[in-house]
Every structure is written in C-alpha cells, then in structure tokens.
Design a protein around this motif. Structure first.
Motif, mmCIF file in Angstrom:
data_model
loop_
_atom_site.group_PDB
_atom_site.id
_atom_site.type_symbol
_atom_site.label_atom_id
_atom_site.label_comp_id
_atom_site.label_asym_id
_atom_site.label_seq_id
_atom_site.Cartn_x
_atom_site.Cartn_y
_atom_site.Cartn_z
ATOM 1 N N ALA A 116 33.864 42.453 35.880
ATOM 2 C CA ALA A 116 34.049 41.297 34.991
ATOM 3 C C ALA A 116 35.533 41.091 34.685
ATOM 4 O O ALA A 116 36.020 39.952 34.689
ATOM 5 C CB ALA A 116 33.251 41.501 33.708
ATOM 6 N N GLN A 117 36.246 42.187 34.451
ATOM 7 C CA GLN A 117 37.686 42.063 34.176
ATOM 8 C C GLN A 117 38.428 41.514 35.384
ATOM 9 O O GLN A 117 39.302 40.654 35.255
ATOM 10 C CB GLN A 117 38.272 43.430 33.807
ATOM 11 N N ALA A 118 38.067 42.023 36.568
ATOM 12 C CA ALA A 118 38.744 41.558 37.780
ATOM 13 C C ALA A 118 38.428 40.093 38.031
ATOM 14 O O ALA A 118 39.312 39.297 38.361
ATOM 15 C CB ALA A 118 38.321 42.412 38.979
ATOM 16 N N ILE A 158 49.830 40.974 51.943
ATOM 17 C CA ILE A 158 49.354 40.357 50.698
ATOM 18 C C ILE A 158 47.833 40.428 50.618
ATOM 19 O O ILE A 158 47.269 40.816 49.596
ATOM 20 C CB ILE A 158 49.865 38.906 50.597
ATOM 21 N N ASN A 200 44.494 40.373 31.257
ATOM 22 C CA ASN A 200 43.412 39.433 31.530
ATOM 23 C C ASN A 200 42.047 39.971 31.111
ATOM 24 O O ASN A 200 41.030 39.421 31.493
ATOM 25 C CB ASN A 200 43.369 39.119 33.029
ATOM 26 N N ALA A 201 42.069 41.055 30.361
ATOM 27 C CA ALA A 201 40.799 41.734 30.071
ATOM 28 C C ALA A 201 39.796 40.789 29.425
ATOM 29 O O ALA A 201 40.124 40.004 28.529
ATOM 30 C CB ALA A 201 41.061 42.924 29.151
ATOM 31 N N ALA A 202 38.577 40.855 29.910
ATOM 32 C CA ALA A 202 37.519 40.042 29.315
ATOM 33 C C ALA A 202 37.197 40.583 27.932
ATOM 34 O O ALA A 202 37.284 41.790 27.703
ATOM 35 C CB ALA A 202 36.288 40.098 30.199
ATOM 36 N N ARG A 230 49.726 46.902 38.247
ATOM 37 C CA ARG A 230 48.331 46.487 38.420
ATOM 38 C C ARG A 230 47.523 46.686 37.140
ATOM 39 O O ARG A 230 46.742 45.839 36.748
ATOM 40 C CB ARG A 230 47.685 47.325 39.516
ATOM 41 N N ASP A 272 46.799 43.911 50.000
ATOM 42 C CA ASP A 272 47.354 44.440 48.753
ATOM 43 C C ASP A 272 47.841 45.876 48.933
ATOM 44 O O ASP A 272 47.438 46.780 48.206
ATOM 45 C CB ASP A 272 46.317 44.361 47.626
ATOM 46 N N ALA A 285 41.725 46.078 42.152
ATOM 47 C CA ALA A 285 41.428 46.593 40.810
ATOM 48 C C ALA A 285 40.022 47.175 40.765
ATOM 49 O O ALA A 285 39.799 48.266 40.231
ATOM 50 C CB ALA A 285 41.584 45.473 39.780
ATOM 51 N N ARG A 325 44.619 41.302 44.616
ATOM 52 C CA ARG A 325 44.815 42.250 43.518
ATOM 53 C C ARG A 325 43.526 42.484 42.740
ATOM 54 O O ARG A 325 43.257 43.589 42.281
ATOM 55 C CB ARG A 325 45.886 41.727 42.571
ATOM 56 N N ALA A 340 37.736 37.898 35.889
ATOM 57 C CA ALA A 340 38.381 37.057 34.881
ATOM 58 C C ALA A 340 39.827 36.733 35.255
ATOM 59 O O ALA A 340 40.415 35.799 34.703
ATOM 60 C CB ALA A 340 38.327 37.753 33.524
ATOM 61 N N THR A 341 40.412 37.482 36.195
ATOM 62 C CA THR A 341 41.780 37.168 36.617
ATOM 63 C C THR A 341 41.804 35.996 37.592
ATOM 64 O O THR A 341 42.872 35.498 37.936
ATOM 65 C CB THR A 341 42.458 38.377 37.308
ATOM 66 N N LEU A 386 48.326 44.047 34.604
ATOM 67 C CA LEU A 386 47.728 42.754 34.937
ATOM 68 C C LEU A 386 46.310 42.674 34.399
ATOM 69 O O LEU A 386 45.913 41.679 33.796
ATOM 70 C CB LEU A 386 47.718 42.591 36.462
ATOM 71 N N LEU A 387 45.552 43.745 34.593
ATOM 72 C CA LEU A 387 44.158 43.728 34.158
ATOM 73 C C LEU A 387 44.044 43.695 32.648
ATOM 74 O O LEU A 387 43.230 42.986 32.089
ATOM 75 C CB LEU A 387 43.440 44.973 34.683
#
Lengths: 296, 146
Positions: A22-24, B50, B143-145, B136, B53, A13, A9, A26-27, B139-140
């Motif tokens: 960076a966001q991806a 998987i 988890n955003a930085a 999707r 994706d 992204a 995923r 961080a997951t 999800l980001l």
C-alpha cells in the motif's frame, strides 16, 4: 504514463521490504483505466526460449497499440543469495520504447518459479497504467507452478525431444497451460512433441492450442499472439488462480496453527512416545493431526 | 538486501568474457546482477538501469571509446534524474584518463590488474559510502499511506 523511475523504485521498495504494498502503491498516481491489465505467464524449462518469445510478443502487443510491462524472474543462488538476471539480453530491441517497461527480479527464497513479490510487482505496473503484463518465470521443472497465482493466461514453452509421450501425461506443468508452444520447431522431433501434446490435450477433454514457433526468427509468433488475444477476457485462469491462492492460504494457516501447538504437553507426549519407539510415525502423525485440527 | 548491479558492454567491441566473469563473481558475492549483453548504447544502459533500479552500473569497455561513452552516460543519468546510481568501469583505460573520468563522477575504474575480489570489495565499499538505501527509505516515509 508514470515516470519509469518512480515505478521502478516502488517495485524495489516492496521487493526489499522497505514498505508495504500500500505504501509503495501510494507513491504512484493512480492512472485511469478501462480494464484490468492482461497478465500473461510465460513458463517452461530453462533454455526453451521464454525470453525470446517474450521479446516477440512485446512487438506484437506494441504493434496493436498496447503498452507492455515485463516481469522477468531468474533464479537466486541458494548458497550465496546472488543471481545473474539475464533475460533482458533477448529484449534489447525495445530499449528506446517508452511504452515498454522491463524489470528483472531474482527468485530469492521463493521456490515456485517466481519472485516472492512478483505478484505485487504485477499490481504496481498495472497501477502505472500498462495494458499488458508478461510474467516470465525462472526455468522450471515440473512442479514450480506459482505463475498460476498471477497470470490470466499461461503459456508453457517447451522444445522438441525433451522426452517421450509419457512426459506429456505427467502431472504439474502440463496441467496449467492455456497455450502450449513448441519452440525451436526447426529442430528434429518438433512434430512428434507437438503431436504428443495434442494427444494429451484431446484425451484430457481440453482444447488447449498446441503451436510451433521459431521465436528467434519470429515464426509462428503471430499465431501465439492471436491465441492470447482470443483467450483474453475469458475466465480461463481466474477460478484456478483463486483456488490456488486460497488453498495456499489454508495450507499456510494450518502450518502456522500446528506450529503454535507443538510445545503443548499433549504434543510433547506424542513426540516422546515416538522417540521411545512406543508408536509408529504414522500413529504419531494421526495423533498430532487429531490434536491440532479436530480439537482432540 | 542484495546489492543490485547492472553489467553492460557499450559499443561495438564483442569481447564479453570479462563482463561475464565479473557478473558471475558478483553473483558469487551475493549480489543480484543484471546482465544486458553486448552492443549497448548509453541510452539503452541508462533506460535499463532506471527500470531495474540498480545501485551500481558497471561498464566493461575495451574499445578505447571510454572518453565518449562515460561522459554521455553521466549526462543521460543526470537528465533521467538518476545521478544517484553509482557508475564504475573496468577494462582497458589509460591511466591518464582515469582522473578525468573521476572528475565527471565515475566512482572507480578497475584496471586489468584488479582481481575479482578487488572488484567485490570496491562495489561493497562504494555502495556503503554512496548507495541509495537511505534515499529509498526516505521516499517511502514521505509517501507513507495513513
């Protein structure tokens, strides 16, 4: 090892522009690693056997106890944007192995033989803890060399009888190889192709190995694996990759800076002069270059 | 963003011309199609879906084993936390079995009369209605930085 679902995923992204690298990243939890991933680029013309070579190399690296990720790129249609990603077909044997992660990517708008976000995908699988990353390009011609910017070691896979010795001294693909593989070596002309490549390598003052394989039967792949392991850790590609990246960045920036000045009166005057046949294309180019880059 | 579809042929039947026509038709409709080839087990299909994706798994099945393959596939997807991947099928499936397959979550079965355009329209509609783009993005954001 990170859940493959999360890794997949994160790659999507970035691939689809849903977030920054960076966001991806961080997951994914950061994994402890002792060394950066070893990134091997596999490139060469369509149908040369790149996927089959990758399939065999997965086996070698796994037997050596290393985890392997594959980023396999296939072409997008320039007409519809669609793609058939078929590299997995050759890599089925590793389906049940949790130490193997295979991801196909479409080349989308990129013209260099990789996907626009292939480099980010490589960094994400590295972050996820994979020891080795095999990056398979689309079937390339002579000038799709983008793989240089991501791989530590580059394998150029070719097949017998694609041309005479002159092909081996042409610029481009043959310049980036750290290892040459003449695959389908049971076909007529394999020795000739290998000899032509060997001559070219020697005359260039290089020591690039030229190997012969029959990847579909696994023959010769151990020698390829050994060549990769001995190239590993060497700085074969690092300097070249940095140079490639920096030159590309300079070129992109130069193009942007020129485009930004295209509407200035001085630039318009040059184009008007060209349209009126008052100067040649060459003179117009010189005048624009002067205007854009030397502050004239 | 292109719709990403995995086209797979489970089991022992060796007839993949239909699957290849489907792959090419979806490609021509602008989709990214992962083609996995013949002789896939449900485990292989789910692992590939998987890793890749994908939005959709399309199963081509002519062998008559659909009442075995699809339930196993749906169970493995659930176990893998991937039930949000849409599953569709096509090939030779008896009409009486279609409601049973839909009851376990298979979104659509395209029979031998379906045209490639029916398939393209169906995939686009199903992804629009049941796709994962929204999930999707969420999800980001979660988890955003900083």
């Amino acid at each position: 090892m990170i859940a493959q679902r999360d890794l997949a995923r994160a790659i999507s992204a970035v691939e689809n522009g849903h977030g920054s690298f960076a966001q991806a990243a961080a997951t994914l939890p950061e994994t402890a690693r002792t060394a950066p991933a070893y990134v091997v680029g596999i490139t060469g013309p369509p149908g040369a056997g790149k996927s089959t070579v990758v399939d065999r190399l997965i086996e070698n690296f796994r037997s050596a106890g290393e985890t392997v990720a594959v980023i396999a790129v296939d072409p997008s249609s320039p007409f519809t944007g669609g793609a058939v990603l078929g590299d997995r077909v050759r890599m089925q044997r590793h389906a049940g192995d949790r130490g193997v992660f295979i991801r196909s990517m479409a080349s989308r708008e990129a013209g260099g033989g990789l996907a626009p976000t292939a480099q980010e995908a490589v960094r994400l699988v590295e972050r996820a803890g994979f020891d080795v990353v095999l990056v398979e390009t689309v079937g390339v011609g002579q000038v799709e060399l983008e793989v240089v910017s991501v791989a530590d070691t580059i394998v150029v896979v070719t097949v017998p009888a694609l041309g005479d010795g002159v092909q081996t001294i042409k610029a481009g693909l043959t310049e980036i190889a750290d290892v040459f593989v003449v695959n389908m070596a049971d076909r007529p002309g394999a020795n000739r192709t290998a000899v032509d490549l060997t001559h070219m390598v020697r005359e260039s003052g290089r020591e690039t190995p030229v190997l012969q394989t029959i990847a579909s039967e696994g023959q010769g792949v151990d020698a390829l694996f050994a060549a990769l392991q001995s190239a590993r850790g060497g700085a074969t590609n690092a300097a070249r990759a940095v140079r490639f990246e920096v030159l590309r960045a300079v070129r992109d920036r130069a193009a942007r800076s020129a485009l930004a000045k295209l509407d200035e009166p001085a630039a318009r005057a040059i184009f008007a002069s060209l349209a009126a046949h008052a100067c040649t294309r060459r003179q117009a180019t010189d005048a624009l270059f002067e205007l854009f880059f030397t502050g004239g | 963003m292109p719709i990403k579809v995995l086209v797979a042929k489970p089991g022992l039947d060796g007839h993949d011309r239909g699957a290849k026509i489907v792959a090419r038709s979806l490609r021509d409709a602008g989709m990214e199609v992962v083609y996995t080839g013949l002789h896939q087990t449900p485990e292989m299909i789910v692992a590939a879906a998987i890793q890749e994706d994908v939005d959709v798994i399309g199963i081509s099945i002519l062998s008559g084993a659909h009442m075995t393959v699809f339930p196993k596939l749906m169970r493995l997807l659930e176990e893998g936390g991937a039930s949000d991947i849409v599953v569709i099928g096509g090939g030779v499936v008896q009409a009486a079995d279609i409601p049973k397959l839909k009851a376990i979550g298979v979104r659509e079965i395209f029979d031998a009369d379906a045209t490639t355009q029916d398939l393209i329209d169906g995939v686009e509609r199903i992804v629009r209605e049941h796709g994962r783009a929204a999930a999707r993005t969420k999800l980001l954001q979660a988890n955003a930085a900083p």
